[in-house]
Write an enzyme that holds these catalytic residues in place. Structure first.
Site, short mmCIF file in Angstrom:
data_model
loop_
_atom_site.label_atom_id
_atom_site.label_comp_id
_atom_site.label_asym_id
_atom_site.label_seq_id
_atom_site.Cartn_x
_atom_site.Cartn_y
_atom_site.Cartn_z
CD GLU A 35 -2.35 -3.02 -6.46
OE1 GLU A 35 -0.86 -3.86 -5.67
OE2 GLU A 35 -2.67 -3.23 -5.79
CD GLU A 41 -6.87 -1.43 -5.01
OE1 GLU A 41 -5.71 -2.70 -5.25
OE2 GLU A 41 -7.50 -0.80 -4.51
CE1 TYR A 88 -3.85 1.80 1.08
CE2 TYR A 88 -3.49 2.32 2.89
CZ TYR A 88 -4.20 2.35 1.81
OH TYR A 88 -5.03 3.75 1.29
CG HIS A 140 -4.16 4.02 -3.05
ND1 HIS A 140 -5.26 4.47 -3.88
CD2 HIS A 140 -3.60 3.10 -2.58
CE1 HIS A 140 -6.23 3.22 -3.35
NE2 HIS A 140 -5.59 2.29 -2.71
CG ASP A 154 -5.05 -5.67 -5.80
OD1 ASP A 154 -5.43 -7.43 -5.78
OD2 ASP A 154 -5.17 -5.82 -5.10
NE ARG A 199 -7.83 6.70 8.02
CZ ARG A 199 -7.53 5.75 7.64
NH1 ARG A 199 -8.05 4.42 6.95
NH2 ARG A 199 -6.26 5.98 6.18
CD GLN A 217 -11.74 -2.57 -0.40
OE1 GLN A 217 -11.71 -2.19 -1.02
NE2 GLN A 217 -10.67 -2.98 0.09
CA CA Z 1 -4.28 -3.54 -4.35
#
Ligand code: CA
Length: 409
Positions: free
Chosen positions: A197, A195, A124, A129, A229, A138, A236
């Site tokens: 990646e 995603e 991560y 991101h 991904d 948040r 989620q």
């Molecule tokens: Ca990922």
């Protein structure tokens, strides 16, 4: 880097230039799987080269379903083999010139998963991101968790559902909590996302109890691929507390078929972002460890033309691969040849460089318009998602091809 030219005609914009020579596993007409090296729009059949005695590795290694045993021979051999194939493609007196059947048209080949993936880890490591997601879910003032700048955050993913480019993705079903309610219902994901990646492939087994240093890390990395991904954001969101990603992630991850070696990428190293606060000694590193690799994402609705919706770059990563591998093994966790370690979503600093629909549509608030005037916030059935990536410097191009997948229900 010395300029060189192959006797084989190769388009100037080909990802698979004479400087690249990535490894993959292919078959023709449902025949046996074999190892090959991509050059232009062709594949060099390595088993046949070995049988002719042109390369110094037994043909047995190239007649297997995966590259794991070949990779396990070590870089001294795998690098030399790549250079020997380069000579075969450059030398005017190359015996390969007289055996055109040893070159296979990529259009005639089916590509397969290049390695057996024992374990898959997802990091991560993009600060853009992590900041975007933290801001959305948040407090914008505390978007990054307190640990984020001290260690490359990651989790153990699911290896069994890593699939090769071209494999269709079935929309996952699961528990989701409709907006304004608190009770889950069971339904197909309505917030399916990609995603953007990249992943690296471990090139050396390590013993349990041992650790890889940042200094040695690149010796332990065989090469890299593009990696999508897939994520079901609604599944989620409900499931991830308190232990992290599970069914919203494990249904599929797609990889490009050609593994570009770390050696082919050497020319494209660049400095990474300054890390402040200073990281602990086991995460410190010397030299440039980021890579300038242009990345893009395109979506084509079924039967419609493609729209490029993101342009990012692997150079933005806050944590580099050497740090990821050092961190992964610092507790004595062993790694195996073929293990895949993905970067995490690669977002850049601008809105057009975000690496997921979650960020591009800001949690589904802003839709993306396509040429046919349809709109997307998340992926619809029939959509084909394609990630592409290439590095280019001083007229030398080394690319990854693409990872492309269509979604169905
Ligand atoms: Ca990922």
């Amino acid at each position: 880097m010395n300029k060189m030219e192959s006797w084989l005609p190769i388009n100037g914009d080909s990802d698979f230039s004479i400087y690249n020579l990535p490894y993959g596993i292919f078959s023709v007409n449902n025949g046996k799987r074999k190892a090959g090296i991509a050059i232009g729009n062709q594949i060099v059949d390595l088993a046949s080269c070995a049988e002719k005695g042109w390369i110094d590795v037994s043909a047995d290694y190239f007649k297997k379903d995966t590259l794991n045993d070949f990779i396990r021979l070590g870089k001294k051999i795998t690098n030399q083999l790549r250079l020997d194939v380069q000579s075969l493609l450059v030398s005017k007196e190359s015996p390969l010139k007289n055996h055109p059947n040893i070159l296979v048209d990529q259009a005639d080949a089916t590509m397969h998963l290049p390695v057996h993936v024992g374990d898959y880890t997802d990091f991560y490591s993009s600060i853009e991101h992590a900041t975007n997601v933290g801001t959305m879910f948040r407090d914008p003032d505390k978007a990054l968790m307190p640990n984020w700048k001290h260690l490359p955050v990651g989790y153990h993913g699911r290896a069994s559902s890593i699939i090769v480019s071209g494999t269709p993705i079935k929309r996952p079903k699961g528990q989701v909590v409709p907006k304004g309610t608190e009770v889950p219902i069971f339904q197909p994901s309505g917030r399916l996302d990609f995603e953007l990646e990249m992943a690296f492939i471990v090139g050396k087994d390590t013993e349990i109890g041992s650790s890889v240093t940042t200094k040695d890390a690149l010796d332990h990395i065989f090469g890299m691929v593009l990696f999508n991904d897939w994520s079901a954001r609604d599944i989620q969101k409900w499931e991830y507390v308190p232990l992290g990603p599970f069914l919203g992630k494990s249904f599929a991850s797609s990889t490009s078929p050609w593994i570009v070696t770390i050696e082919a990428l050497e020319h494209f190293k660049v400095p990474g972002p300054v890390q402040n606060p200073k990281v602990l000694p086991y995460l410190q590193y010397q030299g440039d460890m980021n890579y300038d690799i242009n990345l893009s994402v395109g979506i084509s609705p079924k039967g419609k033309s493609e729209k490029i919706i993101s342009n990012s770059n692997f150079r933005y990563m806050y944590w580099n691969m050497a740090q990821q591998l050092a961190h992964h093994t610092v507790n004595g966790c062993n790694v195996k040849v073929g293990d895949m370690m993905a970067s995490g979503t690669i977002s850049g600093p601008t809105k057009s460089s975000y690496g997921s629909l979650l960020e591009l549509t800001w949690g589904g608030k802003n839709s993306i318009e396509f040429d046919d005037h349809t709109h997307r916030t998340f992926i619809e059935d029939g959509d084909c998602v394609t990630l592409r990536g290439h590095a280019e410097k001083n007229g030398i191009r080394v690319g990854f091809g693409e990872v492309t997948s269509e979604v169905f229900s």
